[in-house]
Design a protein around this motif. Structure first.
Motif, mmCIF file in Angstrom:
data_model
loop_
_atom_site.group_PDB
_atom_site.id
_atom_site.type_symbol
_atom_site.label_atom_id
_atom_site.label_comp_id
_atom_site.label_asym_id
_atom_site.label_seq_id
_atom_site.Cartn_x
_atom_site.Cartn_y
_atom_site.Cartn_z
ATOM 1 N N LYS A 484 0.840 -1.202 0.000
ATOM 2 C CA LYS A 484 0.000 0.000 0.000
ATOM 3 C C LYS A 484 0.878 1.256 0.000
ATOM 4 O O LYS A 484 1.755 1.407 0.860
ATOM 5 N N ILE A 485 0.623 2.137 -0.972
ATOM 6 C CA ILE A 485 1.429 3.351 -1.128
ATOM 7 C C ILE A 485 0.507 4.549 -1.370
ATOM 8 O O ILE A 485 -0.434 4.465 -2.160
ATOM 9 N N VAL A 486 0.792 5.654 -0.696
ATOM 10 C CA VAL A 486 0.114 6.928 -0.925
ATOM 11 C C VAL A 486 1.079 7.869 -1.650
ATOM 12 O O VAL A 486 2.243 7.995 -1.241
ATOM 13 N N TYR A 487 0.608 8.489 -2.720
ATOM 14 C CA TYR A 487 1.352 9.564 -3.382
ATOM 15 C C TYR A 487 0.630 10.860 -3.033
ATOM 16 O O TYR A 487 -0.449 11.158 -3.560
ATOM 17 N N LEU A 488 1.219 11.616 -2.107
ATOM 18 C CA LEU A 488 0.608 12.843 -1.599
ATOM 19 C C LEU A 488 1.085 14.030 -2.424
ATOM 20 O O LEU A 488 2.267 14.412 -2.355
ATOM 21 N N PHE A 489 0.191 14.619 -3.211
ATOM 22 C CA PHE A 489 0.528 15.767 -4.051
ATOM 23 C C PHE A 489 0.190 17.062 -3.309
ATOM 24 O O PHE A 489 -0.962 17.297 -2.927
ATOM 25 N N SER A 490 1.206 17.888 -3.111
ATOM 26 C CA SER A 490 1.044 19.170 -2.416
ATOM 27 C C SER A 490 2.141 20.112 -2.878
ATOM 28 O O SER A 490 3.085 19.692 -3.554
ATOM 29 N N ASN A 491 1.998 21.384 -2.541
ATOM 30 C CA ASN A 491 3.106 22.314 -2.838
ATOM 31 C C ASN A 491 4.089 22.417 -1.675
ATOM 32 O O ASN A 491 5.085 23.137 -1.753
ATOM 33 N N GLY A 492 3.813 21.679 -0.569
ATOM 34 C CA GLY A 492 4.744 21.621 0.544
ATOM 35 C C GLY A 492 4.761 22.840 1.443
ATOM 36 O O GLY A 492 5.591 22.919 2.350
ATOM 37 N N LYS A 493 3.831 23.785 1.244
ATOM 38 C CA LYS A 493 3.838 25.019 2.038
ATOM 39 C C LYS A 493 2.895 24.903 3.234
ATOM 40 O O LYS A 493 2.071 25.784 3.500
ATOM 41 N N TRP A 494 3.034 23.835 3.993
ATOM 42 C CA TRP A 494 2.183 23.649 5.157
ATOM 43 C C TRP A 494 2.597 24.603 6.283
ATOM 44 O O TRP A 494 3.796 24.857 6.485
ATOM 45 N N PRO A 495 1.659 25.103 7.028
ATOM 46 C CA PRO A 495 2.008 25.938 8.194
ATOM 47 C C PRO A 495 2.787 25.110 9.211
ATOM 48 O O PRO A 495 2.582 23.893 9.329
ATOM 49 N N MET A 496 3.655 25.747 9.934
ATOM 50 C CA MET A 496 4.453 25.041 10.932
ATOM 51 C C MET A 496 3.577 24.348 11.962
ATOM 52 O O MET A 496 3.951 23.310 12.513
ATOM 53 N N THR A 497 2.384 24.878 12.195
ATOM 54 C CA THR A 497 1.489 24.277 13.186
ATOM 55 C C THR A 497 0.966 22.921 12.725
ATOM 56 O O THR A 497 0.483 22.122 13.550
ATOM 57 N N GLU A 498 1.028 22.634 11.419
ATOM 58 C CA GLU A 498 0.510 21.369 10.898
ATOM 59 C C GLU A 498 1.606 20.330 10.651
ATOM 60 O O GLU A 498 1.308 19.148 10.456
ATOM 61 N N ILE A 499 2.861 20.765 10.629
ATOM 62 C CA ILE A 499 3.962 19.846 10.288
ATOM 63 C C ILE A 499 3.978 18.630 11.209
ATOM 64 O O ILE A 499 4.072 17.478 10.765
ATOM 65 N N SER A 500 3.870 18.889 12.500
ATOM 66 C CA SER A 500 3.934 17.793 13.471
ATOM 67 C C SER A 500 2.763 16.831 13.301
ATOM 68 O O SER A 500 2.945 15.606 13.368
ATOM 69 N N GLU A 501 1.546 17.349 13.051
ATOM 70 C CA GLU A 501 0.373 16.501 12.889
ATOM 71 C C GLU A 501 0.510 15.607 11.646
ATOM 72 O O GLU A 501 0.187 14.412 11.684
ATOM 73 N N ILE A 502 0.988 16.202 10.557
ATOM 74 C CA ILE A 502 1.170 15.428 9.320
ATOM 75 C C ILE A 502 2.208 14.335 9.539
ATOM 76 O O ILE A 502 2.031 13.184 9.124
ATOM 77 N N LYS A 503 3.300 14.703 10.215
ATOM 78 C CA LYS A 503 4.358 13.733 10.504
ATOM 79 C C LYS A 503 3.811 12.562 11.311
ATOM 80 O O LYS A 503 4.096 11.376 11.001
ATOM 81 N N GLN A 504 3.047 12.853 12.340
ATOM 82 C CA GLN A 504 2.502 11.802 13.199
ATOM 83 C C GLN A 504 1.569 10.873 12.421
ATOM 84 O O GLN A 504 1.593 9.649 12.603
#
Length: 581
Positions: A484-504
């Motif tokens: 199972k693989i996810v290809y997450l398409f984004s521009n990578g400009k996530w707010p710093m407040t969301e970085i930790s949540e996405i990582k988790q």
């Protein structure tokens, strides 16, 4: 006369219709048989003895032969006798010119050949042609098919039927004659470790990867041997194949590696390996059953990239005695280089799984062994950000959707066992299509209907939704045993407040066997790229899974070739070395 009388009687009976009918007197059975007996009486024996009846005798030779047994015996006894294996016959038994002859005795008449053998008559002898599985003069001996030791590697032979045997192979061997050694190895593996300044911060990760690899293979003179070359400005042989002949010894040596300060000259390192990997003085075993592998552990950001790729292409074209693999370890990964360094693009591997080990184990066994098998059973989710702030559509026009289209083409979903689904997300999520098979035309039509929404994106929620609504729902066409693989398409400009949540959330997905690749399509590199790469590397399980894809054909092709590599993989039993003792 008798016939005339009978005919006359019939005429008189049937020629006068006005007379009363009458019947001929019945011929008695005795008279009838007597008539037949007289017609078949035995000729006078003197017809065969007197010259007067010579002509009759000549016309009735078989009869006369039976009348002269005494004459035959006398003539055969007094004349020149027949040689052994011949029989004396009175060939012309007529009194005018008695003659005899010697004829060969048919030794096959008694059917001496046993067990279906074919008899061939000879001069005072016979020979037998035996059916398969039998031998001996009369085909009386059952051949022991196991006597020639047809089963290889000391495996047992059982003669289970006539002209047949069965090899009882141990767990290690396969084939009719146990000819295939299905225990992986032996093989010589030379690690080519990038110790340049750019790898200073990740040296522990490189050592951890090699350590995990070595722990899973048996080290020894009859199994796998490991050598190590480090390189920065110049390559250096740290230890050869025979320096460490146990797992513990190799692991101790790996723990002592230090990084160096200098550029990454991969071209010289590849040339060095090509010269050293097959040298007997370095412990290389130059035998037909020994495989040789070079494993480059680097970030793919060589100082001499052009020269490195030229050297790699030259080695691939001119030297097939060993294979080159590549593992991408670093804080930033140059996928375009990594995909071109190995002997084959499929020999590029992520450091967060055991795909390299599995591929090498399959390659290091005899052809036809069935323990390790190639697979492409993969469920792929394309998770596309459509929120205004972080969608790859923002400022990129259709480049990101074209990358999705090329990704579908690279997966080759119509000709492989790879299935794809697509989900878009802003504040919520929407399934565009699930894993059930659809035409490529319909899939691409749905891709190009994706547009930006005036909503704030929630990437961690979207990742969780992909797991719950697509991967773990049977009605969507997902498969329990698939990769199972996810290809997450984004521009990578996530707010710093969301970085930790996405990582988790990505860590959670990894724990349940779902890999997440961060796909960042860009028009070109600009001042924001460092920040975007930092964000992507921070949320990714490993920086290897971050793909920055520029808007040019070469970049798209190489990046996607690297990104889809782990949709095709090898599966081996976890206890393969214990099972194949």
């Amino acid at each position: 006369m008798l016939m005339l009388i009978i005919s006359g009687c019939f005429f008189s009976v049937f020629g006068h219709e006005h007379h009363h009918h009458f019947y001929l007197p019945e011929v008695s059975e005795h008279k009838a048989k007597s008539f037949l007996h007289k017609r078949q009486a035995t000729p006078n024996p003197r017809y065969c003895t007197e010259i007067t009846y010579e002509s009759w005798c000549e016309s009735n030779i078989p009869y006369c032969q039976g009348q002269h047994e005494h004459t035959r015996e006398q003539m055969c006894a007094t004349s020149a006798p027949c040689v052994p294996g011949q029989h004396c016959l009175l060939t012309t038994p007529c009194p005018g010119h008695f003659t005899y002859a010697c004829v060969d005795i048919d030794e096959c008449a008694s059917s001496p050949c046993q067990n279906g053998g074919t008899c061939h008559n000879g001069n005072n002898l016979y020979t037998c042609t035996c059916l398969p599985g039998w031998t001996g003069h009369d085909c009386e001996i059952d051949i022991d098919e196991c006597a020639s030791s047809p089963c290889m590697h000391g495996n047992d032979c059982i003669e289970d039927r006539i002209n047949s045997y069965v090899c009882v192979c141990s767990e290690r061997y396969e084939g009719v004659h146990c000819e295939r050694d299905c225990r992986p190895g032996p093989a010589d593996i030379m690690f080519l470790l990038d110790t340049s300044l750019s790898q200073l911060e990740v040296m522990n990760r490189s050592i951890e990867y090699m350590t995990r690899f070595v722990k899973q293979i048996p080290i020894g003179p009859n199994d796998f041997q490991v050598a190590l070359v480090s390189y920065a400005f110049k390559p250096e042989l740290v230890f050869n194949f025979t320096a460490h002949q146990s797992n513990t010894s190799v692991l101790d040596a790996l723990s002592l590696i230090k990084s160096e300060r200098g550029p990454t000259t991969t071209s010289d390192a590849l040339t060095f390996v090509a010269q050293e990997i097959l040298k007997p003085e370095n412990g290389a075993r130059l035998l037909p059953n020994i495989s040789h592998y070079a494993v480059i552990v680097t970030n793919g950001l060589s100082t001499d990239r052009s020269e490195a790729l030229q050297t790699a292409h030259f080695l691939k074209a001119t030297d097939s005695r060993f294979k080159i693999f590549a593992v991408g370890v670093g804080d930033s990964i140059g996928h375009e280089e990594l995909i071109q360094l190995p002997t084959d693009p499929s020999y590029t591997f992520a450091p967060d799984n055991d795909d390299l080990l599995m591929a090498m184990l399959k390659d290091a066994v005899d052809y036809g062994c069935t323990d390790c098998n190639s697979s492409s059973v993969t469920d792929v989710v394309i998770l596309f950000d459509t929120s205004k702030a972080t969608s790859p559509l923002t400022g990129n026009s259709l480049h990101s959707l074209k990358v999705v289209e090329k990704l579908i083409d690279s997966l080759n979903v119509t000709n492989t066992d790879i299935r794809t689904a697509m989900m878009t997300y802003g504040n919520g999520s929407q399934i565009k299509f699930d894993f059930h098979q659809q035409s490529i035309h319909d899939i691409k039509a749905k891709i190009y209907k994706v547009s930006i929404e005036d909503e704030k994106g929630n990437t961690s929620f979207a990742l969780s939704s992909a797991q719950e609504k697509l991967f773990f729902e049977v009605y969507t066409g997902s498969r329990f045993a698939s990769r199972k693989i996810v290809y997450l398409f984004s521009n990578g400009k996530w707010p710093m407040t969301e970085i930790s949540e996405i990582k988790q959330e990505i860590l959670k997905l990894h724990d349940v066997g779902i890999s997440v690749n961060i796909m960042i399509p860009v028009r070109s590199f600009n001042a924001e790229m460092d920040n975007i790469l930092d964000n992507a590397s921070n949320v990714a399980f490993d920086p290897f899974r971050v793909y920055v894809i520029e808007d040019n054909a070469s970049s798209v092709s190489l990046a996607l070739k690297a990104a889809v590599r782990d949709t095709k993989y090898v599966e081996c039993p976890p206890d393969i070395f214990k099972a194949k003792q």
